[in-house]
Scaffold this active site. Sequence first.
Site, PDB file in Angstrom:
ATOM      1  NE  ARG A  20      -0.480   1.000   4.788  1.00 46.47           N
ATOM      2  CZ  ARG A  20      -0.707   0.741   6.073  1.00 46.47           C
ATOM      3  NH1 ARG A  20      -1.631  -0.145   6.392  1.00 46.47           N
ATOM      4  NH2 ARG A  20      -0.038   1.373   7.007  1.00 46.47           N
ATOM      5  CG  ASP A  67       9.027  -8.470  10.749  1.00 44.80           C
ATOM      6  OD1 ASP A  67       9.528  -7.350  10.500  1.00 44.80           O
ATOM      7  OD2 ASP A  67       8.689  -8.828  11.892  1.00 44.80           O
ATOM      8  CE1 TYR A 162       9.146   7.860   9.588  1.00 43.66           C
ATOM      9  CE2 TYR A 162       9.524  10.212   9.315  1.00 43.66           C
ATOM     10  CZ  TYR A 162       9.196   8.979   8.776  1.00 43.66           C
ATOM     11  OH  TYR A 162       8.950   8.867   7.422  1.00 43.66           O
TER      12      TYR A 162
HETATM   13  P1  NDP Z   1       2.257   3.090   4.908  1.00 38.17           P
HETATM   14  O1  NDP Z   1       2.043   2.905   6.349  1.00 38.17           O
HETATM   15  O2  NDP Z   1       1.096   3.430   4.023  1.00 38.17           O
HETATM   16  O3  NDP Z   1       2.951   1.798   4.273  1.00 38.17           O
HETATM   17  C1  NDP Z   1       4.052   1.200   4.886  1.00 38.17           C
HETATM   18  C2  NDP Z   1       4.043  -0.244   4.528  1.00 38.17           C
HETATM   19  O4  NDP Z   1       5.161  -0.869   5.164  1.00 38.17           O
HETATM   20  C3  NDP Z   1       2.791  -0.948   5.032  1.00 38.17           C
HETATM   21  O5  NDP Z   1       2.279  -1.766   4.018  1.00 38.17           O
HETATM   22  C4  NDP Z   1       3.312  -1.746   6.203  1.00 38.17           C
HETATM   23  O6  NDP Z   1       2.614  -2.953   6.459  1.00 38.17           O
HETATM   24  C5  NDP Z   1       4.704  -2.082   5.752  1.00 38.17           C
HETATM   25  N1  NDP Z   1       5.532  -2.485   6.890  1.00 38.17           N
HETATM   26  C6  NDP Z   1       5.563  -1.955   8.135  1.00 38.17           C
HETATM   27  N2  NDP Z   1       6.403  -2.628   8.919  1.00 38.17           N
HETATM   28  C7  NDP Z   1       6.942  -3.611   8.141  1.00 38.17           C
HETATM   29  C8  NDP Z   1       7.889  -4.647   8.379  1.00 38.17           C
HETATM   30  N3  NDP Z   1       8.433  -4.827   9.583  1.00 38.17           N
HETATM   31  N4  NDP Z   1       8.194  -5.481   7.359  1.00 38.17           N
HETATM   32  C9  NDP Z   1       7.643  -5.324   6.145  1.00 38.17           C
HETATM   33  N5  NDP Z   1       6.725  -4.370   5.853  1.00 38.17           N
HETATM   34  C10 NDP Z   1       6.381  -3.528   6.846  1.00 38.17           C
HETATM   35  O7  NDP Z   1       3.399   4.184   4.786  1.00 38.17           O
HETATM   36  P2  NDP Z   1       3.892   5.104   3.569  1.00 38.17           P
HETATM   37  O8  NDP Z   1       3.576   4.476   2.262  1.00 38.17           O
HETATM   38  O9  NDP Z   1       3.477   6.475   3.846  1.00 38.17           O
HETATM   39  O10 NDP Z   1       5.458   5.062   3.852  1.00 38.17           O
HETATM   40  C11 NDP Z   1       6.369   4.306   3.088  1.00 38.17           C
HETATM   41  C12 NDP Z   1       7.774   4.806   3.412  1.00 38.17           C
HETATM   42  O11 NDP Z   1       7.867   6.192   3.103  1.00 38.17           O
HETATM   43  C13 NDP Z   1       8.163   4.684   4.887  1.00 38.17           C
HETATM   44  O12 NDP Z   1       9.518   4.340   4.982  1.00 38.17           O
HETATM   45  C14 NDP Z   1       7.951   6.088   5.414  1.00 38.17           C
HETATM   46  O13 NDP Z   1       8.735   6.375   6.536  1.00 38.17           O
HETATM   47  C15 NDP Z   1       8.375   6.897   4.201  1.00 38.17           C
HETATM   48  N6  NDP Z   1       7.874   8.243   4.179  1.00 38.17           N
HETATM   49  C16 NDP Z   1       6.538   8.502   4.195  1.00 38.17           C
HETATM   50  C17 NDP Z   1       6.072   9.793   4.186  1.00 38.17           C
HETATM   51  C18 NDP Z   1       4.618  10.123   4.215  1.00 38.17           C
HETATM   52  O14 NDP Z   1       4.309  11.308   4.428  1.00 38.17           O
HETATM   53  N7  NDP Z   1       3.703   9.191   4.009  1.00 38.17           N
HETATM   54  C19 NDP Z   1       6.994  10.937   4.162  1.00 38.17           C
HETATM   55  C20 NDP Z   1       8.380  10.560   4.150  1.00 38.17           C
HETATM   56  C21 NDP Z   1       8.795   9.259   4.149  1.00 38.17           C
HETATM   57  P3  NDP Z   1       1.280  -2.953   7.396  1.00 38.17           P
HETATM   58  O15 NDP Z   1       0.192  -2.582   6.496  1.00 38.17           O
HETATM   59  O16 NDP Z   1       1.148  -4.314   7.905  1.00 38.17           O
HETATM   60  O17 NDP Z   1       1.531  -1.974   8.486  1.00 38.17           O
END
Ligand code: NDP
Length: 257
Positions: A20, A67, A162
């Site tokens: 996602r 994970d 973070y």
């Molecule tokens: P989301 O929460 O929408 O998506 C993150 C995804 O990572 C989820 O599908 C989640 O799974 C998965 N995830 C979490 N923990 C793990 C794990 N241990 N192993 C494998 N998968 C995992 O976040 P975003 O799309 O917004 O963020 C994506 C990246 O972008 C992140 O690194 C975030 O820090 C970075 N980012 C985001 C910003 C924003 O404003 N959105 C801004 C700057 C950076 P689950 O659904 O199970 O939780």
Amino acid sequence: MFREKFDLSGRAAVVTGGGRGIGLACAQALAEAGARVVIAEIDEAVAGEGKAALAKAGHSVDSVRLDVTDPDAVRAAADALNTRFGAIDILVNNAGIARSGTAAEEVADEHWLNVLDVNLNGTFWCARSFGAAMLARRRGAVVNIGSMSGYIVNKPQKQSFYNASKAAVHHLTRSLAAEWADRGVRVNAVAPTYIDTPLTRFGMEDPELYRIWLDMTPMRRVGRPDEIASVVLFLASDAASLMTGSIVLADGGYCCW
Ligand code: NDP
């Protein structure tokens, strides 16, 4: 000559947390460019929803449960996927969590460790395991998702854990880039502003907080996942063949002020 540089036909890519948000957009971008894509997700249901969304858009992608905080599982996944696809050419280290909104003096041990574990350790475990196979073939591209929070301190929400994790991801990116540059493996990062995903919902649904976010952003808007995926696609492709160790801001101008 230039269009071909973005062509990823014949390459295989892994996107962590690709079910996602930004990761899903990255999976779509890489698939549209011709790569075979694997979504590596902790939650199989989220991976399934992501795959279904991409199937509707005409892209067939694979998924594995992973994970990223488990180094043994990461090693096993890298071995299995490299065997299955012949080679994984592109790794997008996207999995990340924020858990924003806790003052530093109140952060519990578990909270700090959890955020660092996913954002920093997870990025390293994946880069190490997938990177080792890339180095052996002398070809590969790693793109880490950092954050503008690695440069600035966000306002007003408190999230020292973070911010520190993303600054570390940026310097890890430069460190790996320097170690691997003369062995055919490029390592870069994208540093996004606020992007409209489940991770930022807490702020976008709070009118006062959201107003501050927009006031602090020269473009006066948050970004969309596809606007980050475009940069990831560029960095993963041969169009960025001279780039390694770069942290590319995609922040609507946030860091100008
Ligand atoms: P989301 O929460 O929408 O998506 C993150 C995804 O990572 C989820 O599908 C989640 O799974 C998965 N995830 C979490 N923990 C793990 C794990 N241990 N192993 C494998 N998968 C995992 O976040 P975003 O799309 O917004 O963020 C994506 C990246 O972008 C992140 O690194 C975030 O820090 C970075 N980012 C985001 C910003 C924003 O404003 N959105 C801004 C700057 C950076 P689950 O659904 O199970 O939780």
